[in-house]
Design a protein around this motif. Sequence first.
Motif, mmCIF file in Angstrom:
data_model
loop_
_atom_site.group_PDB
_atom_site.id
_atom_site.type_symbol
_atom_site.label_atom_id
_atom_site.label_comp_id
_atom_site.label_asym_id
_atom_site.label_seq_id
_atom_site.Cartn_x
_atom_site.Cartn_y
_atom_site.Cartn_z
ATOM 1 N N GLY A 1 -3.701 -2.430 -4.729
ATOM 2 C CA GLY A 1 -4.709 -2.684 -5.060
ATOM 3 C C GLY A 1 -5.612 -0.987 -4.566
ATOM 4 N N ASP A 2 -5.081 -0.438 -3.354
ATOM 5 C CA ASP A 2 -6.020 0.607 -2.825
ATOM 6 C C ASP A 2 -5.411 2.250 -3.535
ATOM 7 O OD1 ASP A 2 -7.880 -0.498 -1.704
ATOM 8 O OD2 ASP A 2 -6.751 -0.899 0.038
ATOM 9 N N THR A 3 -6.281 2.875 -3.446
ATOM 10 C CA THR A 3 -5.611 4.445 -3.942
ATOM 11 C C THR A 3 -5.526 5.084 -2.293
ATOM 12 O OG1 THR A 3 -7.689 5.515 -3.641
ATOM 13 C CG2 THR A 3 -6.155 4.607 -5.704
ATOM 14 N N ALA B 1 -3.761 3.840 -8.378
ATOM 15 C CA ALA B 1 -3.676 2.880 -7.220
ATOM 16 C C ALA B 1 -2.223 2.151 -7.172
ATOM 17 C CB ALA B 1 -4.583 1.560 -8.145
ATOM 18 N N HIS C 1 0.749 -1.412 -0.079
ATOM 19 C CA HIS C 1 -0.090 0.141 -0.215
ATOM 20 C C HIS C 1 1.121 1.463 0.202
ATOM 21 C CE1 HIS C 1 -3.740 2.558 -0.372
ATOM 22 N NE2 HIS C 1 -3.191 3.064 1.703
ATOM 23 N N GLY D 1 -5.469 4.371 3.169
ATOM 24 C CA GLY D 1 -6.754 3.331 1.837
ATOM 25 C C GLY D 1 -7.882 3.207 2.996
#
Length: 625
Positions: free
Chosen positions: A572-574, A568, A545, A592
Motif C-alpha cells: 500500500g505504501d510507495t 503503490a 512492500h 516507505g
Amino acid sequence: MKALVKLSQIPFLCLLLILTSCSNDDGTVEPPQKIDNIVETAQSTADLSSLVSALQKADESADNDLISALSGDGPFTVFAPTNAAFADLLAQLDGYDSLDDFNTQELQNLLATILTYHVIPGVGALSTDLSDGQTLTTLQGSTLEVSTQGGVFIGDATTSNSEVTAANVETSNGIVHIINKVLLPQSILDTLADIILVPITDLAIGNENLQNLVAALTAANGDLPTVLRGTGPFTVLAPTDEAFTTFLDGAELGDIPVDVLTNVLLNHVIDGALFKSDLDGLGSGYTKTMATGAEDKNISIFFDTSDGVKFNGASSVATPDVKALNGVVHVVDAVIDLPNIVDHALANPNLTSLVGALTQGGNMTFTDLLSDEEESFTVFAPVNTAFDAFTNPNSNDLNAILSNHVVVGAAAFSSGLTNSYVTTAAEFDTDENLSLYINTDDGVKLNGTSTVAIADIVATNGVIHAVDAVIDLPTVVTFATADPNFSTLVQALTELTPSTDFVSVLSAQDGNGDDPFTVFAPTNAAFDALTAIPAEADLIPILQHHVVAGANIRSGDLTANGDTVTPATLEGDTFTITLPGTNENIADVTDGAGNMGIGIDAVDVQAINGVIHVLDKVLLPDTTN
C-alpha cells in the motif's frame, strides 16, 4: 693405481695427437697411423649403434658380408645415418618396430640394399671434394645427388634430402659423413610401396583421385602442404576429385578467396590420429578441426558411426585408415563446408526435435536468423529427450520459448561463463528482451532448471551448448529460485509466510493475476543485516512492500537526475528512487518508513511477467498509517 684404458676408448683427436708425438729410437718421427677402419669407427661411435646393428642384421643372410667388405682396403666414402635416422625409417614402415623385424633372408637382403646405397666405392671423398649438383654412384648401383646450398645435403629417391651433420670422419679405409636420414633408392621404394609411410601431403600427391585436393592445398595458404608434411600426427578427411567438383559447382578454385579456401581445407584436418576403430568406439560426438570459427576458436565437427562414418551429416568416409607417416587419412565423398549454427543443428541427430520446432509449419525465422554470418550467437540447444519431457505448463508460445534459448551478439564459451545474467532473443511485451540466469557453481545451469550437457560446439557464427531441459519463459519467481543470492528471500516468501501464497501470486502471467510485477529483491546479505527476520505477521507487509503490481518499471523508466516515486506497492505504501545513486549504487532508495542509504545494485532482470531490481538492504513500510 692408474686405470687401464682400452685404445678404442681414447677420443679420436686425442689419439691422433698421441700418435703424432711418437718417434723411433733414432729420433725420427713416424707419420700418424689411422687405426680404426669404417666399421670400427662406427662401433666406437654411440650415435651410430643402429647402423652397426643394421650391418649385423643384414649379414645374417648368407648372401651378405657387409662388415667384412667395409673393413677391407677401400677406399670408401660412407654416409652414416644416426640412430634417430633409423628410428625415423622404422616409423615410416608400417608394421616394423625394430631392426629385429628384419628376420627373413628376403628382408635382410633388402636391408643390405639400403646399406650399400650409403657407400661410394673407390674414393674417400672429403666434404671439400663434394660439389653442388654432383652425382655419386653407390655400391648398390644407384646414384645420389649432392647439394651444397646452405650446407651439404645428399638427395636420394625420396622427396626429402638428408643433411650431413658431421663431416670428414677419417678412418684407415675411407671417409665417413654422418647424416640425419636413411637414404632410400627407387628399388626399395618400389618394393616397400605397400608398407612405406609418407607424409600426408606426399600421400595426396601420389593418389590420382586426390589431385583436386592437392590443387586446393597449393591454391590456398602456401604453408598448408608444409604443415601436412610436419610431425603431426594429423587426421585428414580427404575429399575425392569428384567431391571437389561437386563443391565448386562450376566455379574455379581461384574464385574462392584464399582465406576462405584455407579455412575450408583446415576444416578437414584434426589434430591427432583418429582411426576408424577410435571413431567406432566413441560412436558419435564432436571433435575439433584446425579451422577457426567464432572468436577464433577451433571449429567443431560432428561424427556419427551408426551407418558407416559420417562427418557433419554430409560427408561419408569412402576409404578409411590410409596410414601416413604423420597421421591417418580418411578419403571422404564430399567437401565439408564451414558449419554455422544451423548446419550443426541439422548434422546432429540428437537435435532433430529442436530443428523440427525451429522450422515448424515452414517457419524460416530462426534458420534465417541463425544462419547470419554477420552476427554472433550463443544457442542453448535442448536435446531430443529434453523436448520429450517438456509439457509447456504455462502454454507459452513455442517461438518465444525457442527465442529464450538464443543470445544474440555474443559467442559465450564455457570458459568465460560466470554466475550472471544475460539477455536472450525472447521478449516481454515486444520491446524488452528476457534475461537468462547462468550459474556455474556445479557445471553450467540455466534458470535453475536446465544443465549444459555438451559445451562449446563451435560454429562460424557462434557457439552451441547442448542442454538437457527446455528453458521455459521465466517468471520473477524463476529468477528468485535460480539465483542463490536470493535464497533467504525465497525462504521468506515460502516457509516463513505459509499463510500467503506468494509463489502463486508472483507466477501470474498474461494478465491472469496482478502481473506484470516490478520486484525489488533484497539479497541474502540484505537480510543478514537485519537484527532478525520478523515473524510472519510483520514479515508479510515487508515482503509486499518490495512489489509493485501492474507495472514493469525498468531503469529507463526512472527519472534521470531526479526522484521517482513508485506506484503503490502490494503493501500500500510507495517509496522513492533517486537516480543516479551515490557511492557504487546504481540508484538510491528511500523506503516507505523513510529509511535512506538503500542501494540498487543491479537492474532490469527481465522476466515474462515483470522485472527485478536487486537491493542491498531490506525495505520497510510505514507502520504508522
